[in-house]
Scaffold this active site. Structure first.
Site, PDB file in Angstrom:
ATOM      1  N   HIS A 287       0.825  -1.213   0.000  1.00 40.99           N
ATOM      2  CA  HIS A 287       0.000   0.000   0.000  1.00 40.99           C
ATOM      3  C   HIS A 287       0.854   1.255   0.000  1.00 40.99           C
ATOM      4  O   HIS A 287       0.616   2.193  -0.775  1.00 40.99           O
ATOM      5  CB  HIS A 287      -0.918  -0.010   1.222  1.00 40.99           C
ATOM      6  N   GLU A 291       1.239   3.901  -3.281  1.00 45.91           N
ATOM      7  CA  GLU A 291       0.849   5.312  -3.183  1.00 45.91           C
ATOM      8  C   GLU A 291       2.007   6.237  -3.546  1.00 45.91           C
ATOM      9  O   GLU A 291       1.828   7.231  -4.263  1.00 45.91           O
ATOM     10  CB  GLU A 291       0.357   5.626  -1.764  1.00 45.91           C
ATOM     11  N   LYS A 294       2.801   5.932  -7.315  1.00 45.58           N
ATOM     12  CA  LYS A 294       1.705   6.534  -8.073  1.00 45.58           C
ATOM     13  C   LYS A 294       1.844   8.053  -8.094  1.00 45.58           C
ATOM     14  O   LYS A 294       1.653   8.705  -9.132  1.00 45.58           O
ATOM     15  CB  LYS A 294       0.382   6.108  -7.447  1.00 45.58           C
ATOM     16  N   ASN A 295       2.186   8.642  -6.947  1.00 49.64           N
ATOM     17  CA  ASN A 295       2.384  10.093  -6.883  1.00 49.64           C
ATOM     18  C   ASN A 295       3.549  10.534  -7.766  1.00 49.64           C
ATOM     19  O   ASN A 295       3.479  11.556  -8.452  1.00 49.64           O
ATOM     20  CB  ASN A 295       2.645  10.521  -5.439  1.00 49.64           C
TER      21      ASN A 295
END
Length: 459
Positions: A287, A291, A294-295
């Site tokens: 997770h 994240e 992805k950013n």
């Protein structure tokens, strides 16, 4: 909530939560007998109502009338329903000799206490700690053979089914509280940034939620057959970081390509030993990595637009004596220094805000490319839950592409920009098995743990 149920909630909310460390979970869960699992069932039957009661009380006492938001009321009712199901779950009807075997202190092995990491030592926080009676400790293990009657296994399975239902019911809590409840609050008060007391509540609330779901997930997994010898429940004793980064990168790139309509997303270059293993919860690690990557992908794509080749995102993993550090750097333009504190606030996003269907009921592990504004804050909580941390650094004036790729004038005119670095540190359980839990026969609750993080979060 009926008056009778409210009285029960108030009663359970007076009890302190009991902490459990990652190391204790691993040692407890290695080849547990049905008798050992029965003790864990008894612990959760007592502990989960306490934790849920604390959350209900806090949801009812939120400042600025946030408790009156429809989405917050919905979540509170979910917790009240789960609380009622737990306290009305029937006690085990077992023969007296079986009950004695389970409860007798003569057959109970106490697992070693956790060693607090110096950075998270609660002794310097001024927190009053309570000793935990042996009967309320998760990390007690019955030293016996696997000769328990079928009634014990049946009761364990029945309780496991109950908490599976509860866990599924609470899957959409993150999106309901943050994306709906806090958005309703911001719209009502015409605010763009939430107040610090609301931010503190959300940190406490989600830290506690991680703890509850960790206990439930571990218990459910222990009561199911496992095909992998390197797993103890949901904890992997040989988590391969290189593999975890690669899987997170592939998933993030897939979403990036679909969202922006790209033939090929920016590359992710990994610098890590293939044999670097440690004990951790793979779903938590995935997770956080997802994240962060992805950013970075979004920042690079939006900075450079449609080009044939994007500057790569670099992931460097370093192993120290006490922890493992994962550094993710991108050349996506960075964040102004004045805005860095805002990235840790809920509902803050530089992307177009996303709208959520009121009946959305998916878990927090399924998110869009960007726009909800809770990816980084919750990722930091996952890191801190087991004693790690997540930091973000912008290096302004960094010349991103290097002289061997472009000529000097091109670098100066086009590609000089800011480098963004996300640094994720994870404690090695073999060295400092710390959690929002017990240390030396004392206990720190999830919200107390937040207060003790070297002043990083002010309550």
């Amino acid at each position: 909530i009926t008056p009778q149920l409210r009285d029960k909630i108030n009663h359970f909310a007076h009890f302190s939560q009991t902490g459990v460390s990652l190391r204790q979970m691993v040692m407890f869960g290695q080849n547990p007998s049905q008798g050992t699992l029965m003790r864990a069932t008894q612990f959760l039957a007592d502990e989960l109502p306490i934790r849920i009661a604390h959350r209900i009380k806090e949801l009812e006492e939120l400042p600025h009338n946030l408790s009156e938001m429809p989405s917050i009321i919905k979540v509170k009712n979910w917790y009240a329903q789960s609380f009622e199901e737990l306290i009305t779950f029937p006690k085990a009807e077992l023969p007296s000799n079986i009950r004695e075997r389970i409860s007798s202190s003569s057959v109970i092995q106490k697992l070693p206490d956790s060693i607090p990491h110096p950075a998270n030592n609660p002794a310097h926080s001024g927190i009053l700690k309570q000793s935990i009676p042996i009967g309320r400790r998760y990390y007690t293990k019955i030293d016996d053979v696997n000769n328990w009657p079928p009634e014990v296994q049946y009761y364990n399975e029945k309780f496991t089914k109950l908490i599976q239902v509860i866990k599924a019911r609470h899957n959409p809590v993150v999106t309901t509280v943050v994306t709906q409840g806090v958005l309703e609050y911001k719209q009502q008060r015409a605010k763009t940034v939430i107040d610090t007391d609301i931010q503190a509540f959300l940190d406490r609330f989600y830290m506690s939620r991680i703890g509850i779901r960790m206990l439930i997930g571990q218990h459910v997994a222990l009561n199911q057959p496992s095909s992998r010898s390197d797993y103890v429940g949901i904890i992997c004793t040989k988590t391969n970081i290189a593999q975890a980064v690669q899987e997170a990168a592939d998933n993030a790139k897939c979403i990036c390509e679909e969202y922006y309509g790209l033939f090929r997303a920016p590359e992710v270059q990994l610098y890590c030993s293939d044999n670097l293993l440690f004990t951790y919860v793979p779903t938590h690690l995935s997770h956080m990595l997802f994240e962060l990557l992805k950013n970075s992908l979004r920042a690079v794509v939006e900075k450079f637009g449609e080009v044939d080749e994007y500057p790569p995102i670099k992931v460097i993993v370093a192993e120290g004596k006490e922890d493992i550090t994962i550094k993710i750097s991108d050349e996506g333009g960075g964040i102004p220094r004045s805005n860095i504190p805002l990235v840790w606030t809920y509902m803050y996003s530089t992307a177009q805000p996303q709208k959520l269907d009121p009946e959305f009921n998916q878990t927090d592990f399924r998110a869009p490319m960007a726009g909800f504004g809770y990816g980084l804050p919750i990722s930091r909580l996952y890191a801190r839950y087991f004693g790690g941390d997540l930091k973000l650094i912008s290096m302004e004036g960094y010349d991103t592409l290097g002289s061997n790729m472009y000529n000097e004038s091109a670098k100066r005119d086009i590609f000089a920009q800011t480098l963004t670095i996300a640094e994720l540190s994870l404690l090695k359980v073999s060295e400092f098995p710390i959690t929002c839990g017990s240390t030396n026969q004392h206990m720190i609750r999830d919200d107390d743990f937040l207060r003790s993080r070297n002043g990083l979060i002010k309550m």
